[in-house]
Design a protein around this motif. Structure first.
Motif, PDB file in Angstrom:
ATOM      1  N   ARG A  52     -11.812   4.818  -2.642  1.00  0.00           N
ATOM      2  CA  ARG A  52     -10.699   4.559  -1.915  1.00  0.00           C
ATOM      3  C   ARG A  52     -10.506   3.451  -2.054  1.00  0.00           C
ATOM      4  O   ARG A  52     -11.128   2.245  -1.453  1.00  0.00           O
ATOM      5  CB  ARG A  52     -10.834   5.205  -0.692  1.00  0.00           C
ATOM      6  N   SER A  73      -3.207   4.777   0.246  1.00  0.00           N
ATOM      7  CA  SER A  73      -4.134   3.600   0.363  1.00  0.00           C
ATOM      8  C   SER A  73      -4.141   2.626   1.757  1.00  0.00           C
ATOM      9  O   SER A  73      -4.983   1.967   1.983  1.00  0.00           O
ATOM     10  CB  SER A  73      -3.671   2.633  -0.921  1.00  0.00           C
ATOM     11  N   ASN A  74      -3.226   3.110   2.502  1.00  0.00           N
ATOM     12  CA  ASN A  74      -2.897   2.224   3.750  1.00  0.00           C
ATOM     13  C   ASN A  74      -3.923   2.592   4.888  1.00  0.00           C
ATOM     14  O   ASN A  74      -4.127   3.908   5.150  1.00  0.00           O
ATOM     15  CB  ASN A  74      -1.672   2.421   4.145  1.00  0.00           C
ATOM     16  N   ASN A  75      -4.719   1.880   5.150  1.00  0.00           N
ATOM     17  CA  ASN A  75      -5.736   2.214   6.209  1.00  0.00           C
ATOM     18  C   ASN A  75      -5.184   1.897   7.750  1.00  0.00           C
ATOM     19  O   ASN A  75      -5.718   2.254   8.741  1.00  0.00           O
ATOM     20  CB  ASN A  75      -7.036   0.839   6.007  1.00  0.00           C
ATOM     21  N   HIS A  76      -3.956   1.973   7.988  1.00  0.00           N
ATOM     22  CA  HIS A  76      -3.206   1.961   9.083  1.00  0.00           C
ATOM     23  C   HIS A  76      -1.824   2.750   8.903  1.00  0.00           C
ATOM     24  O   HIS A  76      -0.800   2.407   8.766  1.00  0.00           O
ATOM     25  CB  HIS A  76      -2.769   0.625   9.665  1.00  0.00           C
ATOM     26  N   THR A  77      -2.129   4.307   9.228  1.00  0.00           N
ATOM     27  CA  THR A  77      -1.135   5.301   8.700  1.00  0.00           C
ATOM     28  C   THR A  77       0.101   4.936   9.615  1.00  0.00           C
ATOM     29  O   THR A  77       1.159   5.102   9.036  1.00  0.00           O
ATOM     30  CB  THR A  77      -1.743   6.736   9.057  1.00  0.00           C
ATOM     31  N   ASN A  88       0.954  -1.314   0.084  1.00  0.00           N
ATOM     32  CA  ASN A  88      -0.063  -0.012  -0.119  1.00  0.00           C
ATOM     33  C   ASN A  88       0.917   1.366   0.054  1.00  0.00           C
ATOM     34  O   ASN A  88       1.860   1.478   0.545  1.00  0.00           O
ATOM     35  CB  ASN A  88      -0.885  -0.055   1.361  1.00  0.00           C
ATOM     36  N   HIS A 111      -5.211  -5.586  -0.208  1.00  0.00           N
ATOM     37  CA  HIS A 111      -5.525  -6.635   1.013  1.00  0.00           C
ATOM     38  C   HIS A 111      -4.808  -8.024   0.812  1.00  0.00           C
ATOM     39  O   HIS A 111      -4.752  -8.852   1.496  1.00  0.00           O
ATOM     40  CB  HIS A 111      -7.195  -6.933   1.140  1.00  0.00           C
ATOM     41  N   ALA A 170      -4.566   4.976  -3.953  1.00  0.00           N
ATOM     42  CA  ALA A 170      -5.663   5.196  -3.355  1.00  0.00           C
ATOM     43  C   ALA A 170      -7.007   5.033  -4.056  1.00  0.00           C
ATOM     44  O   ALA A 170      -8.240   4.700  -3.459  1.00  0.00           O
ATOM     45  CB  ALA A 170      -5.866   6.260  -2.046  1.00  0.00           C
ATOM     46  N   THR A 220      -7.682  -0.314  -1.259  1.00  0.00           N
ATOM     47  CA  THR A 220      -6.622  -0.560  -0.593  1.00  0.00           C
ATOM     48  C   THR A 220      -6.186  -2.067  -0.897  1.00  0.00           C
ATOM     49  O   THR A 220      -7.104  -2.643  -1.318  1.00  0.00           O
ATOM     50  CB  THR A 220      -6.811  -0.384   1.108  1.00  0.00           C
TER      51      THR A 220
END
Length: 192
Positions: A84, A45-49, A41, A88, A74, A86
């Motif tokens: 948006r 696009s990363n859902n964990h900054t 990511n 997986h 993203a 991401t």
């Protein structure tokens, strides 16, 4: 499996914090003539900054060694502000034959803390299909990370047939870059 690769290693991991040992191993096999590629990511696009700054410190050495590093867009290449995407997928493809698929991210949390699982398949047809499907659309949903002429990281992307070069974390706001920088000074790597 990775150390024994003869032609290629392709890693798909949403959260990619390889630590120094895997970074060195990937650089070593790249120098040995094995094609190494990573899809992970981007900051946007990363859902964990908090993961991104701890990945970022390994990104430059990998790119400088010739490893192909791709980061997902993203917007998935659509440039639709409401969309948006991401990454997986968690998989490792070795020599277009061996395929690991499972829940394991290439990060300390998955390796040392979580209970993860996966399967290794000796499946050349399936491995070729996976690679082919991703390669068909990769230029539409991923940025290629490069070292620019001034020695700085840049991202190359193709959108609607036109090449675009970005000189800061693509599709990210100043606020998101600030948050990432803040997380980068915290000693979190072994917890991510």
């Amino acid at each position: 499996m990775i150390a024994a690769a003869e032609k290629e290693v392709i890693i798909y991991s949403p959260y990619f914090i390889p630590r120094q040992s895997l970074t060195d191993a990937l650089i070593d096999i790249q120098k040995r003539g094995v094609e190494v590629g990573i899809l992970t990511n981007s900051l946007a696009s990363n859902n964990h900054t908090a993961v991104h700054p701890h990945y970022k410190k390994y990104r430059r050495p990998l790119v400088e060694a010739g490893v192909t590093v791709l980061e997902t867009s993203a917007s998935g290449g659509s440039r639709n502000p409401g969309l948006r995407t991401t990454l997986h997928t968690k998989a490792v493809l070795v020599d277009s034959r061996w395929l690991f698929i499972g829940s394991l991210n290439i990060d300390p949390r998955s390796i040392d803390i979580n209970t993860e699982m996966g399967i290794v398949l000796d499946a050349p047809e399936f491995a070729a299909l996976l690679r082919s499907e991703i390669e068909k659309s990769i230029s539409q949903f991923a940025y290629k990370v490069e070292i620019g002429p001034e020695g700085k990281i840049q991202w190359r992307h193709w959108i609607h047939g036109e090449e675009e070069v970005v000189h800061k974390e693509p599709e990210s706001s100043g606020w998101l870059r600030f948050q990432s920088g803040f997380y980068g000074i915290l000693p979190l790597e072994d917890q991510l």
